[in-house]
Design an enzyme around this catalytic site. Structure first.
Site, short mmCIF file in Angstrom:
data_model
loop_
_atom_site.label_atom_id
_atom_site.label_comp_id
_atom_site.label_asym_id
_atom_site.label_seq_id
_atom_site.Cartn_x
_atom_site.Cartn_y
_atom_site.Cartn_z
N GLU A 1 32.33 48.03 15.86
CA GLU A 1 31.08 47.46 15.39
C GLU A 1 29.96 48.32 15.98
O GLU A 1 29.92 48.51 17.20
CB GLU A 1 30.97 46.01 15.91
CG GLU A 1 29.77 45.30 15.36
CD GLU A 1 29.65 43.87 15.89
OE1 GLU A 1 30.60 43.38 16.53
OE2 GLU A 1 28.58 43.28 15.66
N ARG B 1 44.20 44.85 26.24
CA ARG B 1 43.04 45.70 26.46
C ARG B 1 43.25 46.59 27.66
O ARG B 1 43.94 46.21 28.61
CB ARG B 1 41.79 44.85 26.74
CG ARG B 1 41.33 44.00 25.62
CD ARG B 1 40.15 43.17 26.08
NE ARG B 1 38.88 43.85 25.87
CZ ARG B 1 38.20 43.79 24.73
NH1 ARG B 1 38.65 43.10 23.71
NH2 ARG B 1 37.06 44.43 24.60
N LYS C 1 30.52 45.94 25.58
CA LYS C 1 29.31 46.60 25.09
C LYS C 1 28.06 45.79 25.44
O LYS C 1 27.02 46.34 25.75
CB LYS C 1 29.40 46.79 23.57
CG LYS C 1 30.18 48.04 23.19
CD LYS C 1 30.18 48.25 21.69
CE LYS C 1 31.17 47.35 21.02
NZ LYS C 1 31.34 47.56 19.59
P1 ATP Z 1 33.16 45.02 23.20
O1 ATP Z 1 33.54 43.73 23.87
O2 ATP Z 1 32.96 46.14 24.14
O3 ATP Z 1 32.03 44.85 22.21
P2 ATP Z 1 34.80 44.97 20.95
O4 ATP Z 1 36.26 44.73 20.86
O5 ATP Z 1 33.91 43.90 20.46
O6 ATP Z 1 34.46 45.40 22.39
P3 ATP Z 1 34.63 46.73 18.77
O7 ATP Z 1 33.59 47.72 18.44
O8 ATP Z 1 34.77 45.55 17.90
O9 ATP Z 1 34.36 46.29 20.23
O10 ATP Z 1 36.03 47.44 18.99
C1 ATP Z 1 36.64 48.37 18.15
C2 ATP Z 1 38.10 48.42 18.46
O11 ATP Z 1 38.34 48.78 19.81
C3 ATP Z 1 38.75 47.06 18.26
O12 ATP Z 1 39.93 47.23 17.51
C4 ATP Z 1 39.04 46.59 19.65
O13 ATP Z 1 40.18 45.77 19.70
C5 ATP Z 1 39.23 47.89 20.43
N1 ATP Z 1 38.89 47.72 21.84
C6 ATP Z 1 37.74 47.25 22.34
N2 ATP Z 1 37.78 47.16 23.68
C7 ATP Z 1 39.01 47.60 24.05
C8 ATP Z 1 39.68 47.74 25.31
N3 ATP Z 1 39.08 47.43 26.47
N4 ATP Z 1 40.95 48.22 25.30
C9 ATP Z 1 41.55 48.56 24.15
N5 ATP Z 1 40.98 48.44 22.93
C10 ATP Z 1 39.72 47.96 22.87
MG MG Z 2 33.50 43.24 18.58
#
Ligand code: ATP
Ligand code: MG
Length: 560
Positions: free
Chosen positions: A33, A259, A269
């Site tokens: 995102e 994760r 983020k």
């Molecule tokens: P954040 O909490 O930092 O916003 P998010 O999962 O909401 O993380 P996205 O931009 O939606 O962020 O993530 C894109 C992809 O990266 C998703 O498929 C998510 O599962 C993966 N991802 C995010 N954080 C991690 C992590 N700490 N370890 C492994 N994969 C991750």
């Molecule tokens: Mg997200």
């Protein structure tokens, strides 16, 4: 793929799907995102998604999940593309947006509505929440749940046409308000939001919800394996329900993994954004940030980050990986790839009283102890040098083999010198050493075979390049700041120190981002933002040895 390596559970599934002929090609996606910069956790997801496709001759989409207009910015989109590319991956023409599918998603939603599987609910958000129930208590049906299909279709179309205000209606899937899985209690599929979208402009005033949009985008892109993190495990029944009802031509399979969490770092983020907004760091690319942009500016090589996530593996178990594991990957890579140079972080002047006035010798110095192909360079040597303050001790213990009064030490790629006199200022601090050198001991060509125990680094005072060096430490004082009640309260006040240092002159030629080892001190690189020829600025990437592993292990053990 290297068949000698043990396969993680996801690669096992993928290879079995290829062997059984369930799929002939693997298709994955990385769906960020664009509401912030990518971090070290995303590195794992990127390496996994692009990695499994690359290893099997498949393909990967970079799909921007842009269903939250208003929160998403072009700056983030550009940063994400730059970061994925820098990590070494390529999506070719497969750059997509969830918004590319808004028409198709709308059609799917109408299809559900026509089939009596979705309805327009007119309860307020608060009322919907109150009807949802809890983990132990079933939810209650909305009074609008049994609206006739024709009414639902009519209302949904008018939602799309902009006849209603935000929040007046939502489209919900009709599943089961008594399901033990809250995600199946008639989840929302579409909400009204009168907000312009960065790609579709004013075309839409209804936007699809994440689970619905994500599932059907996967199907539309013919994703074979939709890899996501464990928190989506409870969403999988909804993912499968949507596919069961809508029967798209291609059916993706969702698989969850744990994760990647890094000790002493934040991987959210939203929280990283707060650090930027509050000015705790200089920006998303501050070299202390666990963002890809920050790690790159810090000087971490992309290959070392890929190696790091490979070592972490892909599992279903939550883990907090020690910073020492990451730093060791960086050291291993840089030990191999970084040329050696000399620099003095805390200069102490040394005057060689018997060195010919005005003489300068060029000392051939090896650029890498184990890689002769790196060649040599000439380092100027003269009668006035800087050495490290730490390399001199006035009341030295017996085992101190560096410089002490009346003691001898070898200057690397130079001569053996003896300390004859210690000069102090009024405050009693040592400000200069008067030494004599032994002309027969020149490194490589000297006639004397005299040996001394210590060797230290130095820089010729007249030729030295003054520079600023930034020494970075952990941004947080606790191993798991993600779990801290207030992550701002556990910031490390000493995460950044700067020093005025003296560099050997060849370092003036180093390009932005290039890494070197300052002998005996650590790995450093030219800063990509603040550096200029007039005001050189270097970042410490990592120290030579790990001074943290033990402390960290203890802290993590205590935390249990
Ligand atoms: P954040 O909490 O930092 O916003 P998010 O999962 O909401 O993380 P996205 O931009 O939606 O962020 O993530 C894109 C992809 O990266 C998703 O498929 C998510 O599962 C993966 N991802 C995010 N954080 C991690 C992590 N700490 N370890 C492994 N994969 C991750
Ligand atoms: Mg997200």
């Amino acid at each position: 793929m290297n068949d000698a390596l043990p396969r993680d559970f996801i690669r096992q599934i993928i290879h079995s799907d290829l062997e059984t002929g369930k799929h002939t090609a693997i298709v994955t996606r990385f769906p960020p995102e664009p509401n912030g910069y990518l971090h070290i956790g995303h590195v794992m997801s990127i390496c996994l998604n692009f990695g499994v496709a690359e290893e099997t001759g498949g393909r990967t989409f970079l799909r921007f999940d842009d269903t939250n207009p208003g929160k998403e910015r072009e700056e983030y989109v550009e940063a994400i593309e730059r970061d994925v590319r820098w990590l070494g991956f390529d999506w070719d023409e497969r750059l997509t947006h969830t918004s590319d599918y808004f028409d198709a998603l709308y059609d799917y939603a109408e299809q559900l509505t026509r089939n009596g599987l979705a309805y327009v609910d007119s309860l307020s958000a608060d009322e919907i929440r109150a009807h949802r129930g809890t983990l132990t208590e079933a939810g209650k049906n909305s009074p609008y749940r049994d609206r006739p299909v024709e009414d639902n279709l009519d209302l949904f179309r008018r939602m799309r046409a902009g006849e209603f205000a935000d929040g007046e209606h939502v489209l919900r899937a009709k599943i089961d308000m008594a399901s033990p899985n809250i995600n199946l209690r008639d989840p929302a599929l579409y909400r009204i939001r009168h907000v312009a979208h960065q790609h579709t402009g004013d075309k839409w005033c209804i936007y699809p919800m994440y689970d619905f949009a994500h599932t059907m985008s996967d199907a539309l892109e013919q994703i074979t394996h939709s890899l996501c993190t464990l928190e989506f495990e409870d969403h999988r029944p909804l993912y499968d329900w949507l596919l069961d009802q809508l029967k798209p031509e291609h059916r993706p399979r969702q698989i969850e993994f744990s994760r990647l969490n890094l000790a002493y770092a934040i991987t959210s983020k939203r929280k990283l954004n707060a650090l930027v907004d509050d000015g705790v760091v200089s920006g998303w690319d501050d070299p202390r940030m666990p963002t890809i942009a920050g790690l790159r500016r810090r000087g971490y090589p992309a290959s070392a980050l890929r190696e790091f996530v490979k070592r972490g593996g892909v599992t279903k178990k939550d883990k907090l990986i020690e910073m020492a594991v990451l730093e060791n990957c960086i050291r291993e890579e840089l030990d191999f790839s970084a040329p050696r140079r000399m620099a003095v972080l805390q200069p102490l002047k040394v005057v060689l009283t018997n060195y010919p006035q005005g003489q300068v010798e060029m000392m051939p110095s090896s650029n890498h102890p184990n890689r002769p192909e790196f060649g040599t360079r000439e380092v100027p040597f003269s009668g006035e040098l800087f050495i490290e303050q730490d390399d001199f001790m006035e009341d030295a213990p017996k085992k101190f083999f560096r410089l002490k009064p009346d003691g001898e030490v070898r200057l690397r790629n130079g001569y053996i010198i003896r300390c004859d006199e210690v000069i102090k200022n009024k405050a009693g601090e040592v400000v200069e050493l008067r030494c004599s050198y032994d002309p027969d001991t020149r490194s490589g060509t000297g006639t004397s075979d005299r040996k001394v125990k210590g060797t230290i680094h130095w820089v010729s005072a007249a030729h030295a390049l003054p520079a600023e060096v930034r020494l970075y430490d952990r941004l947080f004082t606790v191993p798991d700041p993600n779990a801290a009640e207030d992550f701002m309260a556990v910031l490390n006040p000493d995460s950044l120190a700067t020093a005025r240092v003296m560099l050997e002159p060849s370092l003036a030629e180093l390009g932005v981002g290039e890494a070197v080892q300052f002998e005996r001190l650590g790995y450093f690189c030219v800063d990509s933002v603040d550096h200029s020829a007039k005001a050189p600025a270097f970042n410490r990437i990592v120290t030579l040895r790990d001074s943290w592993a033990k402390v960290e292990q203890q802290a993590i053990a205590q935390r249990g």
